[in-house]
Design an enzyme around this catalytic site. Structure first.
Site, short mmCIF file in Angstrom:
data_model
loop_
_atom_site.label_atom_id
_atom_site.label_comp_id
_atom_site.label_asym_id
_atom_site.label_seq_id
_atom_site.Cartn_x
_atom_site.Cartn_y
_atom_site.Cartn_z
CG HIS A 100 -123.31 -38.67 -96.35
ND1 HIS A 100 -122.15 -38.70 -95.63
CD2 HIS A 100 -122.94 -38.66 -97.66
CE1 HIS A 100 -121.11 -38.68 -96.46
NE2 HIS A 100 -121.56 -38.64 -97.69
CG ASP A 103 -123.49 -39.78 -92.53
OD1 ASP A 103 -123.35 -40.83 -93.17
OD2 ASP A 103 -123.00 -38.68 -92.86
CD GLU A 231 -116.31 -34.54 -101.61
OE1 GLU A 231 -117.25 -34.14 -100.87
OE2 GLU A 231 -115.58 -35.50 -101.32
CD GLU A 267 -112.16 -36.39 -99.82
OE1 GLU A 267 -113.37 -36.08 -99.69
OE2 GLU A 267 -111.74 -37.55 -99.68
CG HIS A 270 -111.78 -36.95 -103.66
ND1 HIS A 270 -113.10 -36.57 -103.62
CD2 HIS A 270 -111.67 -37.96 -102.77
CE1 HIS A 270 -113.76 -37.31 -102.75
NE2 HIS A 270 -112.90 -38.16 -102.21
CG ASP A 295 -114.77 -33.09 -97.98
OD1 ASP A 295 -115.33 -32.16 -97.35
OD2 ASP A 295 -115.39 -34.10 -98.36
CG ASP A 306 -111.00 -41.10 -100.82
OD1 ASP A 306 -110.14 -40.31 -100.40
OD2 ASP A 306 -112.21 -40.82 -100.90
CG ASP A 308 -111.49 -40.63 -96.83
OD1 ASP A 308 -111.13 -39.82 -97.71
OD2 ASP A 308 -112.59 -41.22 -96.85
CG ASP A 338 -114.56 -36.93 -96.36
OD1 ASP A 338 -114.75 -37.93 -95.63
OD2 ASP A 338 -115.00 -36.84 -97.52
C1 XLS Z 1 -116.00 -39.97 -100.68
C2 XLS Z 1 -116.39 -38.59 -100.47
C3 XLS Z 1 -117.59 -38.39 -99.55
C4 XLS Z 1 -118.13 -37.02 -99.73
C5 XLS Z 1 -119.53 -36.81 -99.28
O1 XLS Z 1 -114.93 -40.25 -101.23
O2 XLS Z 1 -115.29 -37.88 -100.01
O3 XLS Z 1 -117.25 -38.67 -98.23
O4 XLS Z 1 -117.31 -36.09 -99.09
O5 XLS Z 1 -120.42 -37.67 -99.87
NI NI Z 2 -115.28 -35.96 -99.26
NI NI Z 3 -113.32 -39.00 -100.34
#
Ligand code: XLS
Ligand code: NI
Ligand code: NI
Length: 438
Positions: A100, A103, A231, A267, A270, A295, A306, A308, A338
């Site tokens: 991003h 980042d 996404e 993802e 998600h 992702d 989430d 991750d 991700d």
């Molecule tokens: C958040 C998202 C984010 C996207 C990019 O839940 O996964 O990290 O991948 O903005």
């Molecule tokens: Ni993501």
């Molecule tokens: Ni995410």
């Protein structure tokens, strides 16, 4: 530049029997699986935000990991993050990264100053890319962290916010092109609503599409030939996100004529938040021609957010790679981790153990998916299951020849449907185990 991850060697493939924790057991980059090297099939990418920025903060506590890299002021910090990023990719043998805008460089009080910082850091990143051969998988704009986006970015009730988001995305697209990125992602964390009592949903969705259309037109005008991705995510941070899941996002793209330029960035975590499996989301994208990028992570089924986590569930990675191979593999997309280390896994070593775990889990997934396809029993079962559509009345239904009146005549003469075939779910699950572990 000094070494940031001291004592950590370049990670190499040592095979399944190795007990060396700083080695791959299943990811052998140059080995050919399903017609391409594992490196080409898997196209692993490092997520800049989790890897170089996230420090383990949660709702109840501040960070546990130190990612200050010994820096003294903001620009110095982001330069050091860039050097650390490339050292990490080199040591893990990861070819791609995703970022991003926020980042990679600090956000200052004015957009002009922020953009100046971005120019300087992306000059450095471009140099590091040239030296190392690392590539940008996709770029994106962080239009969710700053308080100005509290009511959304493209879907904000305030036109000044829309304008600011457009300006931010314009710059992010320019940087993506500057760094040769093959993708540009829209993830609409704040594009949704908290309550319909204060929301004009029709205007908000029209505006989200307007912003995407502007982005596509601008990006194409400056030479971007890659893919745009939506996404999907159903919720978090917004209670309801407009890009809920693949089907919802696809209907949105088609309504606004954006489906020629966009594919999906799917993802795992998600998908499960939307009450789907990861495989379901990938399959919906594949059969509709919008399979794009992934992702890679996993959620915790006992938690409703989430998380991750780095992916280690080999059934999930196998089914993911099965869908990926069925889709013909990645073109512009790849597997972006991700994913972040747990709050308690706060040391630099943990980042390496996590990536190794994720890369090995996907390497296993690729190997097993290839075995399942070569074994052929699953595909054969599905083909047989629908064989009634290959001849007789079934073939007439598919070709469009049979009318409702024809079907009525057929049913009347049939009296009732005869014996149906079994779904054989358990038999098939056992075949999957036999192929994976046999
Ligand atoms: C958040 C998202 C984010 C996207 C990019 O839940 O996964 O990290 O991948 O903005
Ligand atoms: Ni993501
Ligand atoms: Ni995410």
């Amino acid at each position: 530049m000094s070494e940031f991850f001291k004592g950590i060697p370049k990670i190499k493939y040592e095979g399944p029997a190795s007990h060396n924790p700083m080695a791959f057991r299943f990811y052998n980059p140059d080995e050919v699986v399903a017609g391409k090297t594992m490196r080409e099939q898997l196209k692993f990418a490092m997520s800049y935000w989790h890897t170089l920025c996230a420090e383990g903060a949660d709702m109840f506590g501040r960070g546990t990991a130190d990612k200050s890299f010994g820096a003294s002021e903001p620009m110095d910090l982001y330069k050091k993050k860039a050097y650390a990023a490339f050292e990490l990719m080199e040591k893990l043998d990861i070819d791609y990264f995703c970022f991003h805008d926020r980042d990679i460089a600090p956000e200052y009080d004015t957009l002009a100053e922020t953009n100046k910082g971005l120019d300087e850091i992306t000059d450095l990143i471009a140099d590091l890319m040239k030296q190392s051969g690392k590539k940008l998988l996709w770029g994106t704009a962080n239009c969710f962290n700053n308080p100005r986006y509290m009511h959304g970015a493209g879907t904000s009730c305030d036109a000044d916010v829309f304008a600011f988001a457009a300006a931010q995305i314009k710059k992010a697209v320019e940087l993506t092109v500057k760094l040769g990125g093959r993708g540009y992602v829209f993830w609409g964390g704040r594009e949704g609503y908290e309550t319909l009592l204060n929301t004009d949903m029709a205007l908000e969705q029209d505006n989200m599409a307007r912003l995407m259309r502007m982005t596509v037109d601008y990006a194409r005008s400056i030479g971007f030939t890659g893919d745009f991705y939506i996404e999907p995510k159903p919720k978090e941070p917004m209670k309801h996100q407009y890009d809920f899941d693949v089907s919802t996002a696809l209907a949105f793209l088609r309504k606004y004529g954006l489906d020629k330029d966009f594919k999906m960035n799917i993802e795992a975590n998600h998908a499960t938040l939307a009450q789907h499996t990861f495989q379901h989301e990938l399959a919906v994208a594949r059969i509709n021609g919008v399979f794009g990028s992934i992702d890679a992570n996993q959620g915790d089924m006992l938690l409703g957010w989430d998380t991750d986590q780095f992916p280690t569930n080999v059934y999930d990675t196998t089914l993911c790679m099965l869908e990926t191979l069925r889709a013909g593999g990645f073109t512009n997309g790849g597997l972006n981790f991700d994913a972040k280390t747990r709050r308690g896994s706060y040391e630099f070593e943990d980042i390496f153990y996590s990536y190794i775990a994720g890369m090995d889990a996907f390497a296993l997934g690729l190997r097993y998916a290839d075995k399942l396809i070569r074994d052929g029993r699953l595909d054969q079962f599905v083909a047989d299951r629908y064989k009634s559509y290959r001849s007789g009345i079934g073939a007439d239904i598919l070709s469009g020849k049979a009318t409702m009146a024809d079907l009525e005549k057929y049913a009347l003469q049939m009296g009732d449907v005869k014996k149906l075939s079994s779904g054989r779910q358990e038999y098939l699950e056992n075949i999957m185990n036999a192929v994976m572990f046999g």
